[in-house]
Design a protein around this motif. Structure first.
Motif, PDB file in Angstrom:
ATOM      1  N   GLY A  85       0.761  -1.388   0.043  1.00  0.00           N
ATOM      2  CA  GLY A  85      -0.004  -0.010   0.022  1.00  0.00           C
ATOM      3  C   GLY A  85       0.722   1.252  -0.003  1.00  0.00           C
ATOM      4  N   SER A  86       0.238   2.198  -0.351  1.00  0.00           N
ATOM      5  CA  SER A  86       1.140   3.485  -0.511  1.00  0.00           C
ATOM      6  C   SER A  86       1.483   4.131   1.063  1.00  0.00           C
ATOM      7  CB  SER A  86       0.693   4.774  -1.368  1.00  0.00           C
ATOM      8  OG  SER A  86      -0.539   5.272  -1.104  1.00  0.00           O
ATOM      9  N   ASP A  87       0.548   3.723   1.856  1.00  0.00           N
ATOM     10  CA  ASP A  87       0.845   4.047   3.232  1.00  0.00           C
ATOM     11  C   ASP A  87       2.088   3.521   3.767  1.00  0.00           C
ATOM     12  OD1 ASP A  87      -1.658   5.614   3.825  1.00  0.00           O
ATOM     13  OD2 ASP A  87      -2.668   3.900   4.624  1.00  0.00           O
ATOM     14  N   TYR A 111      -3.929  14.957   3.810  1.00  0.00           N
ATOM     15  CA  TYR A 111      -4.047  13.354   4.354  1.00  0.00           C
ATOM     16  C   TYR A 111      -3.702  13.465   5.791  1.00  0.00           C
ATOM     17  CZ  TYR A 111      -3.542   8.213   4.039  1.00  0.00           C
ATOM     18  OH  TYR A 111      -3.648   7.047   4.164  1.00  0.00           O
ATOM     19  N   ASP A 181       2.418  13.150  -3.425  1.00  0.00           N
ATOM     20  CA  ASP A 181       1.846  11.930  -3.155  1.00  0.00           C
ATOM     21  C   ASP A 181       0.586  11.941  -4.208  1.00  0.00           C
ATOM     22  OD1 ASP A 181      -0.257   9.930  -2.241  1.00  0.00           O
ATOM     23  OD2 ASP A 181      -0.321  10.861  -0.003  1.00  0.00           O
ATOM     24  N   TYR A 184      -4.367  10.371  -6.223  1.00  0.00           N
ATOM     25  CA  TYR A 184      -5.614  10.364  -6.910  1.00  0.00           C
ATOM     26  C   TYR A 184      -5.409  11.071  -8.382  1.00  0.00           C
ATOM     27  CZ  TYR A 184      -7.409   9.744  -2.149  1.00  0.00           C
ATOM     28  OH  TYR A 184      -7.940   8.938  -1.086  1.00  0.00           O
ATOM     29  N   THR A 207      -0.600   4.860  -5.797  1.00  0.00           N
ATOM     30  CA  THR A 207      -0.856   3.675  -5.046  1.00  0.00           C
ATOM     31  C   THR A 207      -2.088   2.876  -6.266  1.00  0.00           C
ATOM     32  OG1 THR A 207      -2.758   2.926  -3.547  1.00  0.00           O
ATOM     33  CG2 THR A 207      -3.093   5.097  -4.382  1.00  0.00           C
ATOM     34  N   SER A 209      -4.621   1.261  -5.167  1.00  0.00           N
ATOM     35  CA  SER A 209      -5.893   1.320  -4.448  1.00  0.00           C
ATOM     36  C   SER A 209      -7.084   1.915  -5.056  1.00  0.00           C
ATOM     37  CB  SER A 209      -5.705   1.846  -3.053  1.00  0.00           C
ATOM     38  OG  SER A 209      -4.758   1.163  -2.228  1.00  0.00           O
ATOM     39  N   LYS A 210      -6.995   3.068  -5.823  1.00  0.00           N
ATOM     40  CA  LYS A 210      -7.978   3.896  -6.278  1.00  0.00           C
ATOM     41  C   LYS A 210      -8.109   3.796  -7.741  1.00  0.00           C
ATOM     42  CE  LYS A 210      -6.997   5.700  -2.046  1.00  0.00           C
ATOM     43  NZ  LYS A 210      -7.839   5.490  -0.928  1.00  0.00           N
ATOM     44  N   ARG A 218      -3.401  -4.207  -1.289  1.00  0.00           N
ATOM     45  CA  ARG A 218      -2.160  -3.357  -0.748  1.00  0.00           C
ATOM     46  C   ARG A 218      -1.101  -3.268  -1.682  1.00  0.00           C
ATOM     47  NH1 ARG A 218      -4.147  -0.301   0.835  1.00  0.00           N
ATOM     48  NH2 ARG A 218      -2.647   0.481   2.504  1.00  0.00           N
TER      49      ARG A 218
END
Ligand SMILES: Cc1ncc(COP(=O)(O)O)c(C=O)c1O
Length: 352
Positions: A85-87, A111, A181, A184, A207, A209-210, A218
């Motif tokens: 994940g990018s987290d 964020y 980051d 999006y 990421t 994720s989106k 992840r």
């Protein structure tokens, strides 16, 4: 609280992710997931991985995935770092590149994981106020700093910063790292990836994720100068040799390679967003211009929290942030399918 805790644990204020309700039939517009499933090619790749080879460790370096990402962006493999994940990529970034004597800078509305990483890694930070129109203003970042980080489009506002402004920041800020980051970016705005060959202090984080519908798998990544990537590898290999399992690597490769599916679904999200924005504006909402798969909107006559609670009672979940106070009236609404967004509009019509 326990006497067994390390000292730092007492000081942590952990991040609270958006709710993942365990209820069926919700219209779930609260965590910026993609309403469309991943590419069928991803599902095929995952099925292939369900094999005897699961007894073996995955490739610790995710070489094939890095190659797919490098090819997608027209970069070299040594300019790519991947993480769970990018987290996780961001966490390593804070640890590897943002811990210096001077405070790092990020927007006051952004964020909310950034200050959490600062707490974990004991990094000093200063927040920089957005403009009254909730825009990042580059001039406000032109001061001594230990690094700069912000999302583009910003979260939770959705507002896009022009690439020319990012380049202006890079030109003026050459002695510390600038992290963009781009969780999006595929829904609007121009990516700073095209600047990484020119600016050795630039790291861009993405990421899957989106825009690639893989929040559940992840996978995130960073691209930048090989020296920056090297720092991330040093931290990663002091933390977890195998952050991406066999499924994550195989699925992510298929996702990066299926450009047609990626383009089709992100265009659909963008077109639903534009329809939703005009419906909400017609109902008196102020909607910030969004380049993301969510919008940030407020109604001058209604409190954000009250609207969020009323929607929840109708099985529609969106996100409301109590802090900071200047965004308390806003709702952050993830773009769902046309049908989900229409359900939201109908519900709101009875409330405003
Ligand atoms: C701005 C921003 N960056 C990074 C992330 C993390 O995404 P992930 O860990 O799913 O890659 C999010 C998630 O919502 C986000 O909003």
């Amino acid at each position: 609280m326990s006497k067994f805790w390390s000292k730092i644990v007492h000081q942590l204020t952990p991040y609270v992710p958006g709710e993942q309700p365990k209820i069926n039939n919700l219209v779930k517009l609260n965590t910026n997931e993609n309403p469309y499933g991943p590419s069928p090619k991803v599902l095929e790749a995952l099925q292939k991985e369900a094999a005897d080879t699961l007894r073996l460790y995955p490739d610790p370096n995710s070489d094939a995935l890095k190659k797919a990402i490098a090819e997608y962006h027209g970069l070299s493999v040594n300019q790519v770092f991947v993480g769970n994940g990018s987290d996780e990529v961001l966490a390593h970034t804070f640890n590897a590149l943002l811990k210096h004597d001077l405070p790092i800078l990020f927007p006051d509305v952004t964020y909310s994981f950034y200050p959490v990483y600062c707490g974990l890694y004991e990094i000093n930070f200063e927040t920089v106020a957005l403009s009254n129109a909730f825009e990042i203003q580059v001039d406000d970042y032109l001061k001594p700093n230990g690094g700069i980080i912000f999302p583009n489009p910003n979260a939770p506002t959705g507002r896009v910063l022009l690439l020319s402004e990012i380049e202006r920041l890079l030109k003026a800020n050459q002695d510390s790292v600038v992290i963009i980051d781009e969780a999006y970016i595929d829904f609007g705005g121009e990516s700073a990836v095209k600047l990484v060959n020119q600016y050795p202090q630039l790291l861009v984080v993405h990421t899957l994720s989106k825009s690639r519908s893989l929040a559940g798998l992840r996978v995130g990544y960073a691209v930048g100068h090989p020296d920056l990537i090297d720092a991330l590898h040093r931290v990663k290999d002091s933390f977890n040799s195998y952050p991406l399992d066999r499924f994550a690597q195989a699925g992510a490769i298929a996702a990066m390679q299926d450009k047609a599916y990626f383009d089709k679904t992100r265009q659909q999200v963008i077109s639903t967003r534009e329809k939703l924005v005009s419906e909400l504006q017609g109902m008196g909402f102020e909607v910030l211009p969004s380049g993301a798969n969510f919008i940030f909107a407020r109604h001058p006559a209604h409190e954000g929290e009250a609207l969020a609670n009323q929607l929840r009672a109708k099985n529609i979940v969106i996100r409301h942030f109590k802090k900071p106070a200047k965004i308390a009236q806003f709702l952050r609404i993830t773009i769902g399918t046309d049908i989900e967004c229409q359900a939201l509009v109908e519900a709101l019509k009875s409330m405003v």
